[in-house]
Design a protein around this motif. Sequence first.
Motif, PDB file in Angstrom:
ATOM      1  N   ALA A 186       0.823  -1.205   0.000  1.00  0.00           N
ATOM      2  CA  ALA A 186       0.000   0.000   0.000  1.00  0.00           C
ATOM      3  C   ALA A 186       0.865   1.266   0.000  1.00  0.00           C
ATOM      4  O   ALA A 186       0.489   2.292  -0.572  1.00  0.00           O
ATOM      5  CB  ALA A 186      -0.936   0.000   1.208  1.00  0.00           C
ATOM      6  N   LEU A 187       2.031   1.190   0.646  1.00  0.00           N
ATOM      7  CA  LEU A 187       2.906   2.356   0.767  1.00  0.00           C
ATOM      8  C   LEU A 187       3.876   2.494  -0.394  1.00  0.00           C
ATOM      9  O   LEU A 187       4.610   3.487  -0.474  1.00  0.00           O
ATOM     10  CB  LEU A 187       3.707   2.273   2.070  1.00  0.00           C
ATOM     11  CG  LEU A 187       2.912   2.299   3.376  1.00  0.00           C
ATOM     12  CD1 LEU A 187       3.851   2.096   4.545  1.00  0.00           C
ATOM     13  CD2 LEU A 187       2.155   3.605   3.514  1.00  0.00           C
ATOM     14  N   ALA A 188       3.909   1.531  -1.299  1.00  0.00           N
ATOM     15  CA  ALA A 188       4.942   1.468  -2.328  1.00  0.00           C
ATOM     16  C   ALA A 188       5.052   2.757  -3.136  1.00  0.00           C
ATOM     17  O   ALA A 188       6.149   3.232  -3.425  1.00  0.00           O
ATOM     18  CB  ALA A 188       4.683   0.274  -3.254  1.00  0.00           C
ATOM     19  N   LEU A 189       3.915   3.346  -3.510  1.00  0.00           N
ATOM     20  CA  LEU A 189       3.923   4.521  -4.370  1.00  0.00           C
ATOM     21  C   LEU A 189       3.767   5.818  -3.581  1.00  0.00           C
ATOM     22  O   LEU A 189       3.476   6.867  -4.154  1.00  0.00           O
ATOM     23  CB  LEU A 189       2.819   4.400  -5.424  1.00  0.00           C
ATOM     24  CG  LEU A 189       2.908   3.162  -6.322  1.00  0.00           C
ATOM     25  CD1 LEU A 189       1.770   3.132  -7.317  1.00  0.00           C
ATOM     26  CD2 LEU A 189       4.245   3.113  -7.036  1.00  0.00           C
ATOM     27  N   GLU A 190       3.960   5.718  -2.251  1.00  0.00           N
ATOM     28  CA  GLU A 190       3.900   6.874  -1.358  1.00  0.00           C
ATOM     29  C   GLU A 190       2.609   7.680  -1.535  1.00  0.00           C
ATOM     30  O   GLU A 190       2.625   8.864  -1.912  1.00  0.00           O
ATOM     31  CB  GLU A 190       5.135   7.768  -1.570  1.00  0.00           C
ATOM     32  CG  GLU A 190       6.425   7.012  -1.301  1.00  0.00           C
ATOM     33  CD  GLU A 190       7.661   7.917  -1.319  1.00  0.00           C
ATOM     34  OE1 GLU A 190       7.489   9.122  -1.474  1.00  0.00           O
ATOM     35  OE2 GLU A 190       8.766   7.384  -1.166  1.00  0.00           O
ATOM     36  N   PRO A 191       1.467   7.059  -1.270  1.00  0.00           N
ATOM     37  CA  PRO A 191       0.178   7.741  -1.469  1.00  0.00           C
ATOM     38  C   PRO A 191      -0.040   8.850  -0.447  1.00  0.00           C
ATOM     39  O   PRO A 191       0.555   8.853   0.635  1.00  0.00           O
ATOM     40  CB  PRO A 191      -0.832   6.604  -1.267  1.00  0.00           C
ATOM     41  CG  PRO A 191      -0.151   5.672  -0.318  1.00  0.00           C
ATOM     42  CD  PRO A 191       1.299   5.709  -0.713  1.00  0.00           C
TER      43      PRO A 191
END
Length: 555
Positions: A186-191
């Motif tokens: 969930a954090l991979a693309l720095e939402p």
Amino acid sequence: MSELYKLPTNQENHAPQTAVPVVEISKLSIALPDGADRPFAVERVNLNLYAGKMLCVVGESGSGKSMSANALMGLLPDAVRIAEGRILLEGTNLLNLPTEDFYDIRGRRVAMIFQEPMSALNPLMKISKQIEEVFAAHGLLTPKERKERALQLLTEVGLPEPPRIAESFPFQLSGGQRQRVVIAMALALEPQVLIADEPTTALDVTTQKQILKLISRLQIERNMAVMFITHDFGVVAEIADDVAVMQLGRIVEKGTAEEVLYSPKHEYTQKLIAAIPKLRSGHTDLPQRETILKVENLSKTYRRSGGFFSKQQPVHAVQNVSFSLGKGETLGIVGESGSGKSSVGRCLVRLQDPDQGRVLLGDADMASLQGEDLRLSRRNLQMIFQDPFASLNPRAKVGRIIADGPIAYGESESNALSKAAELMDLVGLDPKALDRFPHEFSGGQRQRIGIARALALEPDIIVADEAVSALDVSIQAQVLELLAKLKKELNLSLIFITHDLRVAAQICDRVMVMKKGQVVEIGTGAEIFDAPKNVYTKGLIEAIPGRLKEMRMSS
């Protein structure tokens, strides 16, 4: 009642009124298909999410909290539709976007952590590949960079030995480790916005505490707006800046965590808080009871595959466990996932055979009985399972499900079905519903059916394995009250297996604490919860969400 979770005043933790929300949900209504139990899943809902702040959305199943989150993610089921309202992400109305535009927003700007990580992960794909796939879907980074970033993310979410985890499959990880992997994805693309949908419901207290700390830390470090969906007010007390309470698709109360938990105004909020099991146990001096079950040196070892070129690895699930159970007593078995508590329960009812030890039920040793002797003795020891839907035959009507046990022991079908109707009434369900299928009942009602099935053979002992862990707090309170009532009326003995120490404190006369297959402590509720002797027990109690605030109010 409502003072259970009074929080210290800390206004600087809340977004000022002049702050601009990252997400603004305004007058959102989601229409259900014709024939549903109500017109709208969500009706005129208003919610704001602020950078660096945690909004907890609380309510029972069917309240609309997950549906609101799915609308923000663009993941609504085909059968429902947006009737009115808007969802603004930094001024852009997401509801006006074509479906393909959501692909870029989903993950990159708004991400979601799902309740059940095993369902959210591909069981046939290694962990690193699943994280790398997030970047690949958005055309970001080179294959080498994706692999490096996957390792960095696994390290950031606190997983041990990230290179080993990266090359593992989901089934090789614990529940807490899988949840950390889902958080990493969930954090991979720095939402900018993170939605966490019941991410700790099925976790034991220590793992739950770790996950809550992790989400809170990442929220602050990355200045994310977080929407945390839960039915657990202990979790709310631990992490929330602001709270919205939903009932039947509508928001009935909103405010800071302090306002909602300390001074709830709406009757529904007050009811939810009143239903929370209190941590302190009233069980101190217990009466002398006739011993109905005696377990001596029970052991069970599993063999875990080590791969094609390595030996099988032994897992000592239960190691020389001994305890007794009195007539009419409730014994709780608590511990973390992997502590062996469920394995003990399954060995008792012989769903799996113990390697050694004795299970003395009267004159019979359940651990060594075979064939007809085992079948005849087993009716005295019945089990209620964690997932009532998975444990009920979806193709059979509930009347037949309840009656099958007595019929198998020689009772006529007409008498068994008549008894099933009486049991439905006993557990608080309409006997006229005997001709319905399991899917036509709610989760709490299905659990009542599971209880009726267990009672059909008139057992002396019931083993309840995480029987209320998946239920909303108010439904949980109803089932616990029902079990206490039935125990008293029928003079039942109960072995209650749970990872929820609040529930154990409420219902159990004595509590047995397990760690890695061994008993580390056993005593009355007061001894375990008010004066634990073992370091491990103290750690479990200290990890209970909202415990410090509850203690502050009771002191």
